[in-house]
Enzyme design. Structure first.
Site, short mmCIF file in Angstrom:
data_model
loop_
_atom_site.label_atom_id
_atom_site.label_comp_id
_atom_site.label_asym_id
_atom_site.label_seq_id
_atom_site.Cartn_x
_atom_site.Cartn_y
_atom_site.Cartn_z
N GLU A 55 9.23 -13.38 -2.48
CA GLU A 55 9.41 -13.62 -1.04
C GLU A 55 10.56 -12.79 -0.48
OE1 GLU A 55 6.89 -14.93 0.02
OE2 GLU A 55 6.21 -16.00 -1.77
N GLU A 77 1.17 -7.47 0.21
CA GLU A 77 1.28 -8.20 -1.05
C GLU A 77 1.34 -7.32 -2.30
OE1 GLU A 77 2.17 -11.15 -1.00
OE2 GLU A 77 1.63 -11.77 1.04
N TYR A 104 -2.84 -8.57 -4.42
CA TYR A 104 -1.59 -8.76 -5.17
C TYR A 104 -1.56 -7.89 -6.43
CZ TYR A 104 -0.61 -12.93 -2.34
OH TYR A 104 -0.35 -13.79 -1.31
#
Ligand code: BES
Ligand code: ZN
Length: 640
Positions: free
Chosen positions: A326, A348, A413
């Site tokens: 994050e 991501e 991701y």
């Protein structure tokens, strides 16, 4: 009146194009309609917004709202500074389930507005009549109790069990359920906010934040850097603040704040680590807030204040890669932002890559290799499940008309991160880091499409080096399916040792002889993933007796264990499973467990009994997914 103006404008433009003759200008005349492409020339086309930012765009928000726990409503005024670029007579915002009471312009005069159309993922178009000289619109509105971005928790659903709690989750397109806005990742604005909450509670936002409760429940916030609407965030609860470093700290309920401050004790170091690699942190402070366990995600990168799940507090700092993730979004995502949800990997994939670089700096290479292998296993499983040729395995997606939630897979991701790792290996770390640093700097506070990235990358790094181009095969990664065949697999020495332990256990060694004393969470996860299936009740009992998996305080380990519990019908641990499913609302854990339960008739019945008790604790994001898995009748909650 407004309708007449619009049809008149349309008639004029049709007439103009039909006859190619000039008409006398009247006061009400608007410009002839331009094609979508022309209108959005500097904005990528985002299928999930009604806004037409090339015509009229918001640039600053002054939000003035009250948070009412009794009615579960946020209400007040969203006042925007707007730029009317083309002299249009209408600005369009997104709105989903909002009650709009009235709209006024800068002079305080009411103006016409209409809520038009409806689509499940987009909500309704909020059309507001403006004039050429309009620079301000004030929207008086209220959210509905069902607003998907908002989760209202009873005291019972919090850690301290004394006060209610509210948190927002705006990504991807949910900001429009609590603020009328131009809800596209490509549209940025700064904001100030005034928020009134019940006395005794603290309010925090993705902005400058208080560290003490205000005596009257009034709070003010300022976000000076422009952000897209999906990064608008608010949390309200009986929370306290504890400092970690000069620029870092943590908000949490009083009973867990010390634990949290210990768990995230390396926060400041993480921050300086990314700064060293990729340039200054541009958001002033970086704090965390630990939310109640129903938070549907691991973390959400709300600027200046990351929201995290309490399930990453393991007591041994072993799950802090979520925080590294994050935090990394402060560069990849919040600074350089995916232009549309089709470009989600720009957020991501880069962030997973950065996250692992932080972990490598802090914990070393062999530790990070474990994270990479676990990620690689997830990616392979996802591609296997989706099918190797499935277009949803491309990095650049084509979500067209589907739930944008579907972008949220391991492809963005893990395939994204693997692609960047491949580039690093091809060009060398030094050159790649220099490129990345320049990229974050050059495109700071801007949005990025996949195509623009490919173009920039080819120009800056590949040039006319054909050999390098072949090594990287950028087009295969971004516009092609699966994992390009040129990619070598990631390996981990520490996992090789775990594999040996699994093998000796399969050959009859007892659990106590496996040499697990120094294992970290990641070794345990690998161990649990590698266990054979099926397993007898006796073998499960022996494993549990030795390692006490069923009582693990580590959410990752216990969730991985529960997969075996379910697939082998190990009834002794079903009580613990139920406890976990009732308490935790993080979708990453819930989905695989409910999916595993749904595989047999008997377990599906168990799942439904648990779900009856658990569903009310889940956030709409989570229960919508689980409803789908269990075939639960999902009544769409009047959000039109
Ligand atoms: N931005 C995401 C969460 C998200 C994505 C919310 C799309 C809504 C729509 C966040 O940064 C994230 O990726 N969280 C992960 C944790 C991470 C370590 C992979 C999560 O919640 O699992
Ligand atoms: Zn992320």
């Amino acid at each position: 009146m407004q309708k007449i103006n619009r049809s008149l404008a349309l008639a004029i433009s049709v007439l103009l194009t039909a006859t190619q003759c000039s008409m006398p200008k009247t006061e009400n005349e608007t410009k002839p309609a331009l094609s979508n492409k022309q209108l959005n020339s500097t904005f990528a086309i985002d299928e999930y917004t009604y806004a037409r930012p090339a015509e009229a765009v918001i640039t600053h928000l002054d939000l003035d709202v009250e948070v009412n726990f009794a009615s579960k409503i946020i209400s007040g005024v969203a006042s925007y500074h707007v730029v009317n670029k083309t002299g249009t007579n209408m600005i369009i915002l997104d709105s989903k389930g909002l009650e709009i009471e009235k709209v006024t312009l800068g002079d305080g005069e009411s103006t016409e507005f209409a809520l038009v159309g409806y689509s499940q993922y987009m909500g309704r178009k909020l059309e507001i009549t403006i004039s050429q000289s309009t620079t301000r619109i004030n929207i008086y509105y209220a959210s509905r109790p069902e607003a998907v971005a908002l989760q209202w928790l009873s005291p019972q659903q919090t850690a301290d069990k004394k006060s209610p709690y509210l948190f927002t989750q705006s990504e991807p397109c949910l900001a429009r359920t609590w603020i009328p806005t131009q809800d596209s990742p490509g549209i940025r604005f700064t904001y100030n906010a005034k928020v009134r909450v019940p006395k005794g509670l603290m309010a925090v936002m993705s902005a400058s934040n208080p560290t003490e409760k205000s005596p009257d429940g009034n709070y003010t916030f300022e976000m000076k850097q422009p952000i897209p609407a999906y990064l608008m965030a608010l949390a309200v609860g009986d929370i306290v603040f504890k400092s970690i470093g000069p620029r870092t700290g943590v908000y949490a309920e009083a009973s867990i704040v010390d634990q949290a401050a210990y768990e995230f004790g390396e926060l400041e170091e993480m921050l300086t680590t990314v700064e060293k690699l990729y340039g200054e942190y541009r958001w002033d402070r970086y704090d965390l807030i630990v939310l109640p366990p129903s938070f549907p995600f691991g973390g959400m990168e709300n600027p200046r204040l990351t929201f995290v799940t309490p399930t990453i507090i393991a007591g041994d700092r072993s799950l802090v890669s979520v925080v590294a993730h994050e935090l990394s979004h402060s560069w990849s995502g919040n600074l350089v932002t995916s232009a549309t949800w089709n470009d989600f990997w720009i957020n991501e994939g880069f962030t997973v890559y950065l996250e692992r670089r932080i972990m490598e700096e802090l914990y070393g290479k062999s530790y990070t290799e474990m994270l990479m292998v676990l990620g690689y296993q997830d990616l392979q499983a996802t591609i296997e499940y989706m099918g190797h040729e499935n277009e949803d395995t491309h990095l650049k997606l084509n979500l067209a008309g589907r739930d944008p939630d579907e972008a949220l897979t391991d492809i963005a991701y893990e395939k994204g991160a693997l692609f960047l790792q491949t580039i690093e290996e091809a060009v060398g770390r030094e050159k790649w880091d220099e490129f990345l640093k320049g990229y974050f700097d050059k495109f700071a506070f801007q949005s990025m499409t996949s195509d623009r990235f490919v173009e920039y990358f080819n120009k800056e790094l590949i040039g006319d080096d054909k050999e390098l181009a072949a090594k990287v095969s950028v087009n295969k990664w971004v516009y092609g399916p699966g994992i390009p065949e040129t990619r070598t697999i990631n390996v981990s020495e520490r996992f090789a040792i775990v594999d040996q332990a699994v093998a000796s256990w399969e050959n009859g060694a007892s659990p106590s002889e496996l040499g697990t004393e120094k294992w970290t969470t990641h070794e345990w996860l690998h161990f649990l993933r590698q266990l054979p299936s099926p397993l007898s009740e006796e073998r499960l009992r022996l494993l549990d007796a030795e390692f006490d998996f069923s009582n693990s305080q580590n959410a990752e380990i216990i969730a991985a264990w529960f997969i075996h519990v379910i697939s082998n019908n190990y009834k002794k641990s079903y009580g613990k499973l139920e406890e976990f499913l009732i308490k935790v609302g993080r979708r990453k854990f819930l989905s695989p467990l409910y999916k595993e339960l749904a595989k047999t008739e008997q377990n599906k019945k168990v799942a439904i009994e648990i779900y009856k008790k658990a569903r009310k604790n889940y956030h709409a994001i989570s229960y919508t997914t689980i409803d789908g898995i269990l075939g639960w009748e999902h009544r769409y909650l009047g959000m039109d």
